[in-house]
Each structure stands twice: as C-alpha cells, then as structure tokens.
Motif scaffolding. Structure first.
Motif, short mmCIF file in Angstrom:
data_model
loop_
_atom_site.label_atom_id
_atom_site.label_comp_id
_atom_site.label_asym_id
_atom_site.label_seq_id
_atom_site.Cartn_x
_atom_site.Cartn_y
_atom_site.Cartn_z
N PRO A 46 0.96 -1.26 -0.43
CA PRO A 46 -0.08 0.10 0.03
C PRO A 46 0.98 1.40 0.19
O PRO A 46 1.83 1.58 0.67
N LYS A 47 0.54 2.32 -0.66
CA LYS A 47 1.38 3.60 -0.82
C LYS A 47 -0.19 4.33 -0.47
O LYS A 47 -0.75 4.94 -0.38
N LEU A 48 0.77 5.29 0.83
CA LEU A 48 -1.06 6.53 1.91
C LEU A 48 -0.50 7.44 1.10
O LEU A 48 0.57 8.20 1.29
N ASP A 49 -1.86 8.01 0.82
CA ASP A 49 -1.57 9.56 0.57
C ASP A 49 -1.69 10.37 1.75
O ASP A 49 -1.68 9.94 2.65
N LEU A 50 -0.18 11.10 2.16
CA LEU A 50 0.28 11.70 3.24
C LEU A 50 -1.64 13.32 4.10
O LEU A 50 -2.16 13.78 4.83
N GLY A 51 -1.87 13.70 2.16
CA GLY A 51 -2.96 14.49 2.42
C GLY A 51 -3.93 14.09 2.87
O GLY A 51 -4.76 14.51 3.67
N SER A 52 -4.42 12.60 2.18
CA SER A 52 -6.01 13.02 3.29
C SER A 52 -5.53 11.07 4.31
O SER A 52 -6.74 11.25 4.20
N GLY A 53 -5.38 10.44 3.98
CA GLY A 53 -4.46 9.73 5.89
C GLY A 53 -5.19 8.33 4.92
O GLY A 53 -5.04 7.69 5.00
N ARG A 54 -5.35 8.09 3.55
CA ARG A 54 -6.30 7.49 2.38
C ARG A 54 -4.84 6.14 1.68
O ARG A 54 -3.87 7.09 1.07
N VAL A 55 -5.19 5.49 1.43
CA VAL A 55 -4.77 4.46 0.43
C VAL A 55 -5.10 4.61 -0.82
O VAL A 55 -5.69 3.91 -1.01
N THR A 56 -4.56 5.31 -1.94
CA THR A 56 -4.60 5.60 -3.22
C THR A 56 -4.32 4.83 -3.83
O THR A 56 -4.24 4.52 -4.83
N GLY A 57 -2.93 4.05 -3.29
CA GLY A 57 -2.28 2.88 -5.07
C GLY A 57 -1.85 1.85 -4.33
O GLY A 57 -1.31 1.92 -2.93
N VAL A 58 -1.09 1.30 -4.67
CA VAL A 58 -0.21 -0.39 -4.57
C VAL A 58 1.19 0.39 -4.90
O VAL A 58 0.56 0.17 -6.77
N GLU A 59 2.20 -0.73 -5.00
CA GLU A 59 2.99 -1.26 -6.05
C GLU A 59 3.07 -2.08 -5.77
O GLU A 59 3.08 -3.33 -5.01
N ALA A 60 3.36 -3.37 -6.95
CA ALA A 60 3.53 -4.33 -7.52
C ALA A 60 4.55 -4.97 -7.24
O ALA A 60 6.19 -4.11 -7.69
N LEU A 61 4.26 -6.30 -6.81
CA LEU A 61 6.19 -5.90 -6.62
C LEU A 61 6.54 -7.96 -6.82
O LEU A 61 5.73 -8.90 -6.56
N LEU A 113 -8.08 3.16 -6.83
CA LEU A 113 -6.97 2.42 -6.65
C LEU A 113 -6.06 2.78 -8.01
O LEU A 113 -6.09 2.53 -8.87
N SER A 114 -4.62 3.51 -7.65
CA SER A 114 -3.46 3.18 -9.06
C SER A 114 -3.35 2.28 -8.42
O SER A 114 -2.56 1.26 -7.52
N VAL A 115 -2.44 1.43 -9.41
CA VAL A 115 -1.29 0.44 -8.82
C VAL A 115 -0.02 0.81 -9.95
O VAL A 115 0.37 0.86 -11.01
N ALA A 116 1.03 1.04 -9.33
CA ALA A 116 2.70 1.01 -9.59
C ALA A 116 3.68 -0.63 -9.94
O ALA A 116 3.77 -0.94 -9.49
N VAL A 117 3.70 -0.02 -11.29
CA VAL A 117 4.75 -1.37 -12.08
C VAL A 117 6.17 -1.48 -11.93
O VAL A 117 6.45 0.30 -13.05
N ASN A 118 7.75 -1.53 -11.35
CA ASN A 118 8.32 -1.13 -11.75
C ASN A 118 9.16 -1.70 -13.16
O ASN A 118 8.43 -3.27 -14.19
N VAL A 119 9.73 -1.75 -14.15
CA VAL A 119 10.23 -2.16 -15.15
C VAL A 119 11.17 -1.68 -15.26
O VAL A 119 12.45 -0.48 -14.61
N SER A 120 12.58 -2.78 -16.12
CA SER A 120 13.74 -2.06 -16.07
C SER A 120 14.08 -1.97 -17.15
O SER A 120 13.56 -2.14 -18.10
N PRO A 121 15.76 -1.85 -17.01
CA PRO A 121 16.01 -0.56 -18.66
C PRO A 121 15.63 -1.99 -19.47
O PRO A 121 15.12 -1.30 -20.69
N ARG A 122 16.43 -2.87 -19.52
CA ARG A 122 16.34 -3.78 -20.82
C ARG A 122 14.53 -4.38 -21.66
O ARG A 122 14.52 -4.37 -22.52
N GLN A 123 13.98 -4.39 -20.32
CA GLN A 123 12.31 -4.45 -20.67
C GLN A 123 12.30 -3.21 -20.72
O GLN A 123 11.30 -3.29 -22.48
#
Ligand code: C2E
Ligand code: MG
Ligand code: MG
Ligand code: MG
Length: 287
Positions: A46-61, A113-123
């Motif tokens: 989870p990623k916490l938005d510090l303005g609203s105090g809500r979880v507004t998204g996640v990072e996929a790992l 809710l947004s989702v963040a995805v890691n992209v590596s250089p070769r990809q």
C-alpha cells in the motif's frame, strides 16, 4: 590481495568465482522453467497519501515461489532475468497481472486505486513498451490514469531522445511516470527537467535516517522542495517508524510506503483495507 597471497590466493579466488557463475547458471535455468510454469506471484504494497490519510494505490512487487528453493527474492533473480532477456516475458506478465488486479479492485470497490509497476532497463529498451502498455490497458479495461510505471535512473542515462519519445507516448495514455530509488544512482539533476516525470520516490536509504541523521533529513527536505518546485510529487520508500512518518508529514511529502504502513501482501489480504476505506466513504460524517 591476490598479489600478496600468491598463486594459491588467486586459485582460491577463481574457484569462488566459478562457483558463483555455476550458481547463476543454475538459477538462470530455473528461471526459464519458472516462466514456463508460471511460478511467479505479485504482492502489493500500500501507498499512503499523506494529504488525505488514505491508501490511494499500491506497488506491485514480484515474488518467485520456487518448488524447492522456496521464495527467491527479486534482488537475486531480476538481474539474471535482465541478463538473459527473460525480463521481457516476466515484465509483460507483471504488467498484465497488475493491471487486471487494479481493474478488478476498481470494479469491486470504486476507490480509484492506482497500481505502480517496476520497469527494468532492458524491458524498456528491448520492447515497444508504449504498444505493450496500450494493449494491456485495452485488454484489462483499466484506465491509464490508474497505472504508474516506476523507472530507474540507469534507464534514463542512455539514448535520451528515444527515451523521451517513449515516455511521452506512454504519458499520452494518462499513465504516470515515477523515478524509483532516487538518490542512489548518479542522480543527475538534469534528468528531472529533461524527462517528463510525475513522481520521485526517495530511496529508503535516506528515509532510514530521518529523525536521526541530519544529512539524510537535509537531503530529504531538498528532494521534496526541488520536486515540488518542478511540479512533481514525492513518495518516500521504506518508512518503518512513526518518527520518520511524522518528519515526512511535517515536510509536505506527498505519499509514503513502508513496513510501518503495510508490507507487500497478496491481493486478497488487502480486501479488509479496501472494505474499511469504502465504509468510511459511504458513512456520512456525524455532526
Ligand atoms: P523497489 O521497486 O525499490 O521496491 C521496494 C523494495 O523495498 C521492495 O523489495 C519492498 O518489499 C521493500 N520495502 C518496502 N517497504 C520497506 C520497509 O519499510 N523496509 C525495508 N527494509 N524494505 C521495504 P522487494 O519486493 O524485495 O523488491 C526489490 C526490488 O526488486 C524492487 O525495488 C525492484 O527494483 C525490483 N522488483 C520487484 N518487483 C519487480 C518487478 O515486477 N519488475 C522489475 N523489473 N523489478 C522488480
Ligand atoms: Mg519500485
Ligand atoms: Mg524503490
Ligand atoms: Mg529502493
């Protein structure tokens, strides 16, 4: 050291190296099988938005559950996946799975809710990434505005014009771009004005020192100030203590991730959180 140790020292050294190479070889083979048999899972932090105090998204790992070795951490297989080119298939799977999950959450909870995805250089280099992103968004039905791509500085170091064109084309779909692990690489400040980035993620190496190491506090304050002046938002990684969180809040950091706020977890484990946030939105405030 090899010089002082003489011949034996050198032999010892090279034997160690070949052992390492063999281990890598074994892992590379296992990785091929993992792709074929789909031994991967995604966890979401989870990623916490510090303005609203809500979880507004996640990072996929990504997680690799090897039948014999158990959980293999991404730090030990992502570099091999990069070298062998397997990262392209793995990366496609991650993107597809993360977008499908975010769309499922959107349909069930309507929380944006947004989702963040890691992209590596070769990809990034080896693929027509904009076309892939377009296809994955279309297939999943996810709005581009709910997808974020996390890039690293090493990706921005080469082929500037081609990279900028790719980034622009991805952004035109409404997708946000984040610079991951900021402060650990070469951190050329010119990246920040040359590339169309929306977000900077402060590496947890600096966050760890908040509320204790003055230099880390100064760097963090400077990154936040600079990002805001350039119209970018800031996410702090690796927040583990209430003191670190308080510092970030006091200095107007936009969002935070870390064990204090939630570990990466399987999608189903987040349902209780979404339910609670849904309830809060649906309950009119008492007067
Ligand atoms: P990252 O993108 O910087 O992700 C943050 C890492 O920090 C994750 O490690 C996360 O589990 C860990 N973390 C989160 N909060 C805390 C905290 O409070 N304390 C500490 N000590 N650690 C925390 P993880 O999952 O092992 O991933 C490591 C790296 O592997 C990621 O770093 C990313 O660069 C890479 N990676 C992970 N998944 C993917 C993927 O799907 N594709 C690609 N290309 N790379 C990935
Ligand atoms: Mg990341
Ligand atoms: Mg990071
Ligand atoms: Mg990091």
């Amino acid at each position: 050291r090899a010089k002082h140790d003489g011949r034996n020292g050198f032999q010892f050294y090279s034997r160690e190296m070949s052992e390492q190479a063999r281990e890598r070889e074994t892992l590379a083979r296992a990785l091929h099988t993992a792709v074929d048999e789909n031994q991967f899972e995604l966890h979401y932090q989870p990623k916490l938005d510090l303005g609203s105090g809500r979880v507004t998204g996640v990072e996929a790992l990504i997680r690799w559950r090897h039948p014999a070795l158990g959980m293999v951490p991404p730090s030990s297989f992502i570099p091999i996946a990069e070298e062998t080119g397997l990262i392209v298939d793995i990366g496609d799977w991650v993107l597809r799975t993360a977008c499908a999950q975010a769309q499922a959450w959107q349909q069930r909870w309507q929380l944006g809710l947004s989702v963040a995805v890691n992209v590596s250089p070769r990809q990034f280099r080896q693929h027509d990434l904009p076309a892939t992103v377009r296809r994955v968004l279309d297939d999943s039905g996810l709005a581009g505005g709910l997808l974020e791509l996390e890039l690293t500085e090493s990706l921005l170091m080469h082929q500037t014009d081609a990279v900028i064109e790719t980034l622009r084309s991805i952004k035109s779909m409404g997708v946000s771009l984040a610079l991951d692990d900021f402060g650990t690489g070469f951190s050329s400040l010119s990246y920040l004005r040359r590339f169309p980035l929306d977000l900077i993620k402060i590496d947890r190496a600096f966050v760890a020192g908040l509320a204790s190491i003055e230099a880390d506090e100064a760097i963090t304050r400077a990154i936040i100030g600079m990002a805001h002046a350039l119209g970018m938002a800031v996410v702090a990684e690796g927040v583990e203590t209430p003191e670190q969180l308080a510092f970030l809040q006091a200095h107007r950091c936009d969002a935070a991730q870390g064990y204090l706020l939630g570990r990466p977890m399987a999608a189903a484990a987040l349902d209780a959180l979404w339910q609670a946030q849904r309830n809060r939105l649906d309950t009119p405030p008492a007067h």
